[in-house]
Design an enzyme around this catalytic site. Structure first.
Site, PDB file in Angstrom:
ATOM      1  N   CYS A  68       0.821  -1.226   0.000  1.00  0.00           N
ATOM      2  CA  CYS A  68       0.000   0.000   0.000  1.00  0.00           C
ATOM      3  C   CYS A  68       0.852   1.272   0.000  1.00  0.00           C
ATOM      4  CB  CYS A  68      -0.945   0.006   1.187  1.00  0.00           C
ATOM      5  SG  CYS A  68      -2.119  -1.336   1.095  1.00  0.00           S
ATOM      6  N   HIS A 109      -3.601   7.202   1.590  1.00  0.00           N
ATOM      7  CA  HIS A 109      -3.952   5.876   1.069  1.00  0.00           C
ATOM      8  C   HIS A 109      -5.352   5.529   1.576  1.00  0.00           C
ATOM      9  CE1 HIS A 109      -4.130   1.671   0.368  1.00  0.00           C
ATOM     10  NE2 HIS A 109      -3.903   1.329   1.615  1.00  0.00           N
ATOM     11  N   ASN A 139     -10.261  -0.513  -0.846  1.00  0.00           N
ATOM     12  CA  ASN A 139      -8.804  -0.354  -0.773  1.00  0.00           C
ATOM     13  C   ASN A 139      -8.188  -0.963  -2.035  1.00  0.00           C
ATOM     14  OD1 ASN A 139      -6.070  -0.558  -0.251  1.00  0.00           O
ATOM     15  ND2 ASN A 139      -6.310  -1.334   1.832  1.00  0.00           N
TER      16      ASN A 139
HETATM   17  N1  COA Z   1     -18.896  -8.661   8.366  1.00  0.00           N
HETATM   18  C1  COA Z   1     -19.460  -8.902   9.573  1.00  0.00           C
HETATM   19  N2  COA Z   1     -18.754  -9.270  10.662  1.00  0.00           N
HETATM   20  C2  COA Z   1     -17.430  -9.383  10.510  1.00  0.00           C
HETATM   21  C3  COA Z   1     -16.770  -9.155   9.283  1.00  0.00           C
HETATM   22  C4  COA Z   1     -17.566  -8.784   8.184  1.00  0.00           C
HETATM   23  N3  COA Z   1     -17.029  -8.530   6.976  1.00  0.00           N
HETATM   24  N4  COA Z   1     -15.449  -9.353   9.459  1.00  0.00           N
HETATM   25  C5  COA Z   1     -15.267  -9.695  10.741  1.00  0.00           C
HETATM   26  N5  COA Z   1     -16.458  -9.714  11.371  1.00  0.00           N
HETATM   27  C6  COA Z   1     -16.743 -10.032  12.785  1.00  0.00           C
HETATM   28  C7  COA Z   1     -15.639 -10.804  13.449  1.00  0.00           C
HETATM   29  O1  COA Z   1     -15.779 -12.187  13.198  1.00  0.00           O
HETATM   30  C8  COA Z   1     -15.854 -10.468  14.913  1.00  0.00           C
HETATM   31  O2  COA Z   1     -16.893 -11.237  15.401  1.00  0.00           O
HETATM   32  P1  COA Z   1     -16.868 -11.770  16.931  1.00  0.00           P
HETATM   33  O3  COA Z   1     -16.878 -10.529  17.782  1.00  0.00           O
HETATM   34  O4  COA Z   1     -18.117 -12.571  17.019  1.00  0.00           O
HETATM   35  O5  COA Z   1     -15.609 -12.558  17.062  1.00  0.00           O
HETATM   36  C9  COA Z   1     -16.349  -9.022  14.854  1.00  0.00           C
HETATM   37  O6  COA Z   1     -16.814  -8.812  13.513  1.00  0.00           O
HETATM   38  C10 COA Z   1     -15.290  -8.020  15.185  1.00  0.00           C
HETATM   39  O7  COA Z   1     -14.111  -8.340  14.438  1.00  0.00           O
HETATM   40  P2  COA Z   1     -12.838  -7.456  14.492  1.00  0.00           P
HETATM   41  O8  COA Z   1     -11.831  -7.996  13.522  1.00  0.00           O
HETATM   42  O9  COA Z   1     -12.394  -7.287  15.905  1.00  0.00           O
HETATM   43  O10 COA Z   1     -13.449  -6.079  13.948  1.00  0.00           O
HETATM   44  P3  COA Z   1     -12.830  -4.670  13.878  1.00  0.00           P
HETATM   45  O11 COA Z   1     -13.691  -3.738  14.582  1.00  0.00           O
HETATM   46  O12 COA Z   1     -11.364  -4.676  14.209  1.00  0.00           O
HETATM   47  O13 COA Z   1     -12.941  -4.336  12.300  1.00  0.00           O
HETATM   48  C11 COA Z   1     -11.570  -4.304  10.329  1.00  0.00           C
HETATM   49  C12 COA Z   1     -12.277  -5.171  11.361  1.00  0.00           C
HETATM   50  C13 COA Z   1     -10.849  -5.233   9.364  1.00  0.00           C
HETATM   51  C14 COA Z   1     -12.620  -3.493   9.585  1.00  0.00           C
HETATM   52  C15 COA Z   1     -10.600  -3.346  11.068  1.00  0.00           C
HETATM   53  O14 COA Z   1      -9.804  -4.067  11.974  1.00  0.00           O
HETATM   54  C16 COA Z   1      -9.705  -2.628  10.105  1.00  0.00           C
HETATM   55  O15 COA Z   1     -10.158  -1.864   9.284  1.00  0.00           O
HETATM   56  N6  COA Z   1      -8.377  -2.828  10.196  1.00  0.00           N
HETATM   57  C17 COA Z   1      -7.429  -2.247   9.272  1.00  0.00           C
HETATM   58  C18 COA Z   1      -7.394  -3.105   8.036  1.00  0.00           C
HETATM   59  C19 COA Z   1      -6.706  -2.434   6.884  1.00  0.00           C
HETATM   60  O16 COA Z   1      -6.869  -1.265   6.675  1.00  0.00           O
HETATM   61  N7  COA Z   1      -5.929  -3.213   6.115  1.00  0.00           N
HETATM   62  C20 COA Z   1      -5.239  -2.732   4.985  1.00  0.00           C
HETATM   63  C21 COA Z   1      -4.111  -1.880   5.394  1.00  0.00           C
HETATM   64  S1  COA Z   1      -3.296  -1.230   4.026  1.00  0.00           S
END
Ligand code: COA
Length: 342
Positions: free
Chosen positions: A115, A269, A299
């Site tokens: 990225c 980004h 993204n």
């Molecule tokens: N839809 C619904 N539920 C989802 C899901 C989806 N697409 N993906 C994960 N979940 C669930 C998980 O299973 C978890 O369930 P649980 O509480 O029963 O275990 C719950 O949602 C919370 O998951 P978590 O991973 O802790 O969520 P979060 O609040 O951290 O959000 C992201 C997840 C990925 C959106 C967030 O962590 C994020 O944006 N991180 C940065 C990622 C990124 O930018 N990557 C590229 C970098 S260049």
């Protein structure tokens, strides 16, 4: 007298596939919802390629758009720098494939920065131009993510985030008496920053296939388990992204003796609307100065910056003379920034 050269942005172009995939479409493939995705990321929809299209095809189309906008023929380019984490082939990279599609003979290099790839490519291009070695450089960031994400509950934390697309920039050399600084109003790239922390390499990665020590490039068992799909600890990525983007911006501001309010436009980004809003808030930059189009494209990794820049230019939000700050963070961990008098 020694000649001094600086890099000016001549044009930015983009290409995204026509097929729109909404959050609602994804709910048919996995347990997710429009609200969950939009609330956590800002994403409403993304573009996916049709079959038969290669990453280098997207890069080629974005390159044509950038070249047309700057009225430069591909044959006049001195260098192509391509960046992607989703290349057509394991090797060679997409740089040479784009060079061939553009029917030119400029050397074409690939730069792996995920990225952060586009910010790193701008830094690299700027160094070549400042050294006097090259005058016209094309940078291309292109990605097809839709074929390496899993449309099921197992992959839902990753698959809802990513989209396909490409962006490109033409940087040109200009001979000047004084290099651009934050205060002298000379147009061009003023400052660049690159950073890495390899201790985070496995937090966001595709680890197989590869030469990590296993006897085979990829085993049949790994293939059936789909070990070639990306893995990500979203929370770790989120925390590190906010930290490194904030640090990068602060470093650039401090060493150029700028206040956050001096920046006209921030082009970050497009990984997550919440990450970018948190960084802007910590920096004290007004919301309207921070560009977003993640809502439409998700993204697109190394393509996200030029796609965002291209739209911001077309919409008149980025204009000649403005002080623009780019910021990126991604797998590696990697991060980067560029300060530009547009
Ligand atoms: N839809 C619904 N539920 C989802 C899901 C989806 N697409 N993906 C994960 N979940 C669930 C998980 O299973 C978890 O369930 P649980 O509480 O029963 O275990 C719950 O949602 C919370 O998951 P978590 O991973 O802790 O969520 P979060 O609040 O951290 O959000 C992201 C997840 C990925 C959106 C967030 O962590 C994020 O944006 N991180 C940065 C990622 C990124 O930018 N990557 C590229 C970098 S260049």
């Amino acid at each position: 007298m020694k000649q001094i050269f600086c890099s000016t942005v001549s044009s930015v172009g983009m290409y995204v596939p026509e097929k729109i995939v909404t959050n609602e479409d994804l709910t048919k493939l996995m347990d997710t919802s429009d609200e969950w995705i939009e609330e956590r990321t800002g994403i409403k929809e993304r573009r996916f390629v049709e079959s038969g299209v290669a990453t280098s095809d997207l890069g080629h189309k974005a390159a044509i758009d950038a070249l047309n906008k700057s009225r430069i023929k591909s044959q006049d380019l001195d260098l192509i720098i391509a960046t992607t984490l989703s290349p057509d082939f394991y090797f060679p990279g997409i740089g040479v494939l784009i060079q061939n599609k553009l029917s030119c003979d400029a050397p074409a290099i690939d730069l792996r920065g995920q990225c952060s790839g586009f910010t790193w490519a701008m830094t690299t291009a700027d160094s070549f131009i400042r050294s006097g070695q090259y005058k016209k450089i094309l940078i291309v960031g292109a990605e097809i993510q839709s074929r390496v994400i899993e449309f099921s509950n197992r992959g839902r934390n990753v698959s809802v985030l990513f989209g396909d697309g490409a962006g490109a920039m033409v940087l040109q050399s200009r001979e000047v008496e004084h290099l651009p600084t934050a205060t002298n109003n000379e147009r061009g790239i003023i400052d660049n920053l690159m950073g890495s922390d390899g201790s985070g390499a496995e937090i966001l990665a595709i680890k197989r296939p590869g030469m990590s020590g296993e006897d085979e490039f990829i085993t049949t068992e790994e293939t059936s388990e789909k070990a070639y799909l990306p893995i990500m600890d979203g929370r770790q990525v989120f925390k590190n992204a906010v930290r490194r983007l904030f640090e990068s911006a602060t470093t650039i501001l401090e060493r150029n003796k700028l206040k956050a309010s001096d920046i006209d436009v921030v082009i970050p980004h497009q990984a997550n609307l919440r990450i970018n809003s948190a960084v802007a808030e910590k920096l004290g930059i007004e919301k309207h100065k921070v560009m977003h189009n993640i809502q439409k494209y998700g993204n697109t990794t190394s393509a996200s910056l030029p796609i965002c820049m291209s739209e911001a230019c077309d919409e008149g939000k980025v204009k000649k003379g403005m002080l623009v700050l780019t910021l990126a963070f991604g797998s590696g961990f990697s991060w980067g920034a560029n300060l530009i008098r547009w």
